[in-house]
Design a protein around this motif. Structure first.
Motif, PDB file in Angstrom:
ATOM      1  N   ARG A 176      12.420-156.990   0.665  1.00 45.03           N
ATOM      2  CA  ARG A 176      11.335-156.248   1.314  1.00 45.03           C
ATOM      3  C   ARG A 176      11.062-156.790   2.714  1.00 45.03           C
ATOM      4  NH1 ARG A 176       5.278-157.453  -0.314  1.00 45.03           N
ATOM      5  NH2 ARG A 176       6.016-159.354   0.718  1.00 45.03           N
ATOM      6  N   ASP A 177      11.027-158.128   2.844  1.00 39.31           N
ATOM      7  CA  ASP A 177      10.738-158.738   4.141  1.00 39.31           C
ATOM      8  C   ASP A 177      11.802-158.381   5.174  1.00 39.31           C
ATOM      9  OD1 ASP A 177       8.547-159.891   2.942  1.00 39.31           O
ATOM     10  OD2 ASP A 177       9.476-161.874   2.684  1.00 39.31           O
ATOM     11  N   VAL A 178      13.065-158.475   4.777  1.00 37.55           N
ATOM     12  CA  VAL A 178      14.149-158.178   5.719  1.00 37.55           C
ATOM     13  C   VAL A 178      14.128-156.711   6.120  1.00 37.55           C
ATOM     14  CG1 VAL A 178      16.659-158.120   6.024  1.00 37.55           C
ATOM     15  CG2 VAL A 178      15.593-160.063   4.853  1.00 37.55           C
ATOM     16  N   GLN A 179      13.861-155.837   5.167  1.00 37.31           N
ATOM     17  CA  GLN A 179      13.792-154.412   5.467  1.00 37.31           C
ATOM     18  C   GLN A 179      12.660-154.103   6.453  1.00 37.31           C
ATOM     19  OE1 GLN A 179      16.837-153.231   4.430  1.00 37.31           O
ATOM     20  NE2 GLN A 179      15.852-151.421   3.570  1.00 37.31           N
ATOM     21  N   ALA A 180      11.562-154.853   6.317  1.00 35.93           N
ATOM     22  CA  ALA A 180      10.384-154.568   7.149  1.00 35.93           C
ATOM     23  C   ALA A 180      10.426-155.275   8.500  1.00 35.93           C
ATOM     24  CB  ALA A 180       9.118-154.971   6.388  1.00 35.93           C
ATOM     25  N   THR A 181      10.880-156.530   8.517  1.00 32.39           N
ATOM     26  CA  THR A 181      10.769-157.339   9.733  1.00 32.39           C
ATOM     27  C   THR A 181      12.083-157.944  10.205  1.00 32.39           C
ATOM     28  OG1 THR A 181      10.317-159.418   8.553  1.00 32.39           O
ATOM     29  CG2 THR A 181       8.426-157.983   9.017  1.00 32.39           C
ATOM     30  N   GLY A 182      13.124-157.913   9.373  1.00 29.21           N
ATOM     31  CA  GLY A 182      14.390-158.556   9.727  1.00 29.21           C
ATOM     32  C   GLY A 182      14.361-160.053   9.553  1.00 29.21           C
ATOM     33  N   ARG A 183      13.313-160.575   8.927  1.00 27.79           N
ATOM     34  CA  ARG A 183      13.176-162.018   8.743  1.00 27.79           C
ATOM     35  C   ARG A 183      12.734-162.309   7.303  1.00 27.79           C
ATOM     36  NH1 ARG A 183      12.436-164.030  14.156  1.00 27.79           N
ATOM     37  NH2 ARG A 183      11.607-166.006  13.385  1.00 27.79           N
ATOM     38  N   THR A 184      13.043-163.516   6.822  1.00 29.83           N
ATOM     39  CA  THR A 184      12.588-163.943   5.499  1.00 29.83           C
ATOM     40  C   THR A 184      12.679-165.454   5.383  1.00 29.83           C
ATOM     41  OG1 THR A 184      12.841-163.611   3.105  1.00 29.83           O
ATOM     42  CG2 THR A 184      14.856-163.791   4.381  1.00 29.83           C
ATOM     43  N   GLY A 185      11.942-166.000   4.420  1.00 29.73           N
ATOM     44  CA  GLY A 185      12.044-167.431   4.103  1.00 29.73           C
ATOM     45  C   GLY A 185      12.582-167.652   2.705  1.00 29.73           C
ATOM     46  N   VAL A 186      12.957-166.561   2.027  1.00 30.52           N
ATOM     47  CA  VAL A 186      13.465-166.632   0.655  1.00 30.52           C
ATOM     48  C   VAL A 186      14.830-167.309   0.640  1.00 30.52           C
ATOM     49  CG1 VAL A 186      14.386-165.194  -1.222  1.00 30.52           C
ATOM     50  CG2 VAL A 186      12.135-164.711  -0.258  1.00 30.52           C
ATOM     51  N   MET A 187      15.106-168.041  -0.445  1.00 29.44           N
ATOM     52  CA  MET A 187      16.344-168.802  -0.558  1.00 29.44           C
ATOM     53  C   MET A 187      17.417-168.050  -1.333  1.00 29.44           C
ATOM     54  SD  MET A 187      14.861-172.538  -1.607  1.00 29.44           S
ATOM     55  CE  MET A 187      13.735-173.447  -0.532  1.00 29.44           C
ATOM     56  N   VAL A 188      18.664-168.393  -1.018  1.00 26.91           N
ATOM     57  CA  VAL A 188      19.829-168.000  -1.810  1.00 26.91           C
ATOM     58  C   VAL A 188      20.377-169.258  -2.458  1.00 26.91           C
ATOM     59  CG1 VAL A 188      22.219-167.179  -1.696  1.00 26.91           C
ATOM     60  CG2 VAL A 188      20.426-165.974  -0.446  1.00 26.91           C
ATOM     61  N   ARG A 189      20.665-169.186  -3.765  1.00 25.52           N
ATOM     62  CA  ARG A 189      21.068-170.381  -4.516  1.00 25.52           C
ATOM     63  C   ARG A 189      22.493-170.270  -5.022  1.00 25.52           C
ATOM     64  NH1 ARG A 189      15.953-168.961  -5.810  1.00 25.52           N
ATOM     65  NH2 ARG A 189      14.336-170.505  -5.369  1.00 25.52           N
ATOM     66  N   PHE A 190      23.169-171.431  -5.087  1.00 21.58           N
ATOM     67  CA  PHE A 190      24.509-171.516  -5.655  1.00 21.58           C
ATOM     68  C   PHE A 190      24.529-172.631  -6.698  1.00 21.58           C
ATOM     69  CE2 PHE A 190      25.243-169.984  -1.276  1.00 21.58           C
ATOM     70  CZ  PHE A 190      25.877-168.778  -1.565  1.00 21.58           C
ATOM     71  N   ASP A 191      24.953-172.287  -7.921  1.00 20.36           N
ATOM     72  CA  ASP A 191      25.102-173.266  -8.994  1.00 20.36           C
ATOM     73  C   ASP A 191      26.576-173.449  -9.305  1.00 20.36           C
ATOM     74  OD1 ASP A 191      22.490-174.097 -10.660  1.00 20.36           O
ATOM     75  OD2 ASP A 191      22.184-172.120  -9.788  1.00 20.36           O
ATOM     76  N   GLN A 192      26.967-174.690  -9.601  1.00 20.83           N
ATOM     77  CA  GLN A 192      28.335-174.898 -10.075  1.00 20.83           C
ATOM     78  C   GLN A 192      28.462-174.341 -11.492  1.00 20.83           C
ATOM     79  OE1 GLN A 192      29.868-178.932  -9.996  1.00 20.83           O
ATOM     80  NE2 GLN A 192      31.610-178.355 -11.281  1.00 20.83           N
ATOM     81  N   THR A 193      29.523-173.607 -11.748  1.00 21.35           N
ATOM     82  CA  THR A 193      29.727-173.038 -13.079  1.00 21.35           C
ATOM     83  C   THR A 193      30.311-174.089 -14.012  1.00 21.35           C
ATOM     84  OG1 THR A 193      31.884-172.194 -12.372  1.00 21.35           O
ATOM     85  CG2 THR A 193      30.031-170.692 -12.225  1.00 21.35           C
ATOM     86  N   SER A 194      29.671-174.284 -15.169  1.00 19.52           N
ATOM     87  CA  SER A 194      30.150-175.228 -16.197  1.00 19.52           C
ATOM     88  C   SER A 194      30.425-176.596 -15.588  1.00 19.52           C
ATOM     89  CB  SER A 194      31.413-174.689 -16.875  1.00 19.52           C
ATOM     90  OG  SER A 194      31.262-173.367 -17.288  1.00 19.52           O
ATOM     91  N   SER A 195      29.406-177.209 -14.996  1.00 14.71           N
ATOM     92  CA  SER A 195      29.616-178.408 -14.192  1.00 14.71           C
ATOM     93  C   SER A 195      30.219-179.581 -14.965  1.00 14.71           C
ATOM     94  CB  SER A 195      28.308-178.836 -13.527  1.00 14.71           C
ATOM     95  OG  SER A 195      27.314-179.124 -14.489  1.00 14.71           O
ATOM     96  N   GLY A 196      29.702-179.872 -16.174  1.00 15.13           N
ATOM     97  CA  GLY A 196      30.210-181.031 -16.906  1.00 15.13           C
ATOM     98  C   GLY A 196      31.683-180.915 -17.217  1.00 15.13           C
ATOM     99  N   CYS A 197      32.066-179.816 -17.872  1.00 16.14           N
ATOM    100  CA  CYS A 197      33.479-179.605 -18.211  1.00 16.14           C
ATOM    101  C   CYS A 197      34.310-179.354 -16.955  1.00 16.14           C
ATOM    102  CB  CYS A 197      33.617-178.443 -19.189  1.00 16.14           C
ATOM    103  SG  CYS A 197      33.016-178.822 -20.856  1.00 16.14           S
ATOM    104  N   GLY A 198      33.695-178.792 -15.926  1.00 15.60           N
ATOM    105  CA  GLY A 198      34.413-178.588 -14.674  1.00 15.60           C
ATOM    106  C   GLY A 198      34.800-179.904 -14.029  1.00 15.60           C
ATOM    107  N   ILE A 199      33.879-180.846 -14.002  1.00 11.60           N
ATOM    108  CA  ILE A 199      34.175-182.169 -13.458  1.00 11.60           C
ATOM    109  C   ILE A 199      35.261-182.849 -14.279  1.00 11.60           C
ATOM    110  CG2 ILE A 199      33.228-184.485 -13.101  1.00 11.60           C
ATOM    111  CD1 ILE A 199      30.535-183.103 -12.457  1.00 11.60           C
ATOM    112  N   LEU A 200      35.159-182.770 -15.618  1.00 12.00           N
ATOM    113  CA  LEU A 200      36.143-183.419 -16.480  1.00 12.00           C
ATOM    114  C   LEU A 200      37.529-182.806 -16.325  1.00 12.00           C
ATOM    115  CD1 LEU A 200      34.173-183.979 -19.813  1.00 12.00           C
ATOM    116  CD2 LEU A 200      34.693-185.633 -18.023  1.00 12.00           C
ATOM    117  N   SER A 201      37.597-181.482 -16.178  1.00 15.26           N
ATOM    118  CA  SER A 201      38.908-180.852 -16.007  1.00 15.26           C
ATOM    119  C   SER A 201      39.528-181.227 -14.668  1.00 15.26           C
ATOM    120  CB  SER A 201      38.804-179.336 -16.159  1.00 15.26           C
ATOM    121  OG  SER A 201      37.863-178.791 -15.257  1.00 15.26           O
ATOM    122  N   ALA A 202      38.691-181.438 -13.644  1.00 18.15           N
ATOM    123  CA  ALA A 202      39.211-181.901 -12.355  1.00 18.15           C
ATOM    124  C   ALA A 202      39.687-183.348 -12.471  1.00 18.15           C
ATOM    125  CB  ALA A 202      38.136-181.777 -11.282  1.00 18.15           C
TER     126      ALA A 202
END
Length: 401
Positions: free
Chosen positions: A80-106
């Motif tokens: 909504r903010d971007v559509q109205a003003t072109g600005r926002t403070g909302v975050m985009v998040r990235f999680d590692q998928t299956s981190s424990g087993c992912g680390i072990l497989s690496a």
């Protein structure tokens, strides 16, 4: 998480807005879908998200059914903010998928588990869903060909459903020391929520026995998929036992330069008595005094979790350091990293790159060599399956998703 936003409303260009739409789709329930499908869903539902942000209490049906309802609603505010003003403070998040087993497989160079944890390749996989599907196949087999008892229990669990959420907890715990009994407790809790109140005299037959049945199915299917990478846990415990039983602490340096020292000691117990509200109360406390002998049994309760988290922490430290050098504002929480939508592409590239760079090193072998040098105790070689090309680690764009 949904209460955290950047204080400053920053400009969001078209690329940043696309990342915001993909993030919204992920929180809505598409977190294991392709980036293209997420973006397509986001574009089709811009008006829906704006409407949810304009009147969240009056339009609950637009957002409360999402997989992550509060984080989805936060993304709606961002759209909504971007559509109205072109600005926002909302975050985009990235999680590692299956981190424990992912680390072990690496660490073990295991291609089969590594693929399911999105270490390499170009398509999204989901380790938990694969195990859930395998367990469901066993239940369907028991429903058709099992004895009467198995048929009833399989029918009950199929009615409840074996989803990735049921599988995720046990899979997350397994690399750190999760046990069959712990898994049985998880199944007990899940079945209690599904069935509701059960009379005490019926509890064993309606809850306890079916929970143990499901625990055995899930334990077997989980181990059949991830047991190769769990060899690290056995190697760590064997190494700890050998070093501490020789009267030496187990010492090494993590990839981030953090000194690790495992030197748990045989605990001593003592009983403390006091009076509380006129009643005599006692409590037994345990301590590990410095003059007690080293205890491998005590240390092995946490050696797996401490060692694996040390690699996880090294990754987090690398990401924070690189982000600071690039003047990229981020917020981190374990294996979850967040940034402004305008910086999402940059952060995503940094995450997969740093994971690949870190795990191209022979980290377990480096750890073994340092422990041997410090203790004078010779250790077995760490597990290395050799089926995963280290140069491929970090090539899958769904490693962080």
């Amino acid at each position: 998480k949904a209460q955290l936003s950047f204080a400053e409303q920053l400009p969001c260009d078209e690329t940043g807005f696309e990342w915001l739409l993909k993030a919204a789709a992920g929180h809505q329930g598409m977190s294991r879908d392709t980036w293209a499908n997420r973006l397509q869903w986001g574009r089709k539902n811009i008006e829906l998200m704006v409407a949810a942000a304009e009147d969240p209490l009056g339009r609950l049906e637009l957002w409360r059914g999402a997989k992550d309802p509060w984080q989805f609603l936060q993304c709606c505010y961002g759209v909504r903010d971007v559509q109205a003003t072109g600005r926002t403070g909302v975050m985009v998040r990235f999680d590692q998928t299956s981190s424990g087993c992912g680390i072990l497989s690496a660490l073990t160079r295991n291609a089969e588990v590594g693929k399911l944890c999105n270490l390499y390749g170009s398509k999204p996989y989901d380790l938990y869903s694969v195990i859930a599907e395998n367990a469901t196949a066993v239940l369907l087999h028991d429903l058709e060909l099992g004895d009467e008892g198995k048929r009833r229990m399989a029918e009950l669990w199929l009615e409840r459903g074996v989803d990735r959420k049921l599988v995720k907890g046990p899979c997350l715990k397994a690399p750190y020391g999760g046990s069959y009994m712990g898994l049985a407790d998880d199944m007990l809790e899940a079945l209690e929520k599904h069935i509701g109140y059960v009379e005490l005299e019926q509890y064993m037959y309606r809850v306890s026995i079916p929970s143990k049945y499901m625990a055995s199915v899930l334990w077997r299917e989980m181990k059949s998929v991830i047991s190769p990478v769990l060899e690290v846990k056995k190697w760590l415990r064997d190494s700890c036992k050998k070093v501490l039983n020789n009267g030496k602490p187990m010492e090494w340096t993590t990839p981030s330069g953090w000194p690790m020292r495992v030197a748990d000691r045989v605990p001593t117990k003592r009983k403390i008595e006091t009076n509380l509200y006129g009643k005599k109360v006692s409590m037994t406390i345990a301590d590990q005094p410095m003059d007690s002998p080293l205890s491998a049994a005590q240390a092995n309760k946490s050696i797996s979790a401490n060692a694996i988290h040390s690699f996880d922490a090294a990754m987090a430290q690398l990401v924070v350091y690189r982000a600071a050098k690039q003047q990229l504002p981020i917020v981190s929480n374990h294996d979850c990293f967040a940034c402004h939508p305008a910086n999402a592409g940059q952060l995503h590239e940094l995450l997969v790159w740093e994971f690949g760079q870190l795990h191209r090193r022979r980290l377990l072998e480096e750890m073994r060599e340092e422990i041997q040098e410090r203790s004078g105790v010779q250790l077995k070689a760490p597990p290395n399956h050799g089926t995963l090309d280290p140069m491929a680690i970090g090539s899958n764009p769904y490693l962080f998703s």
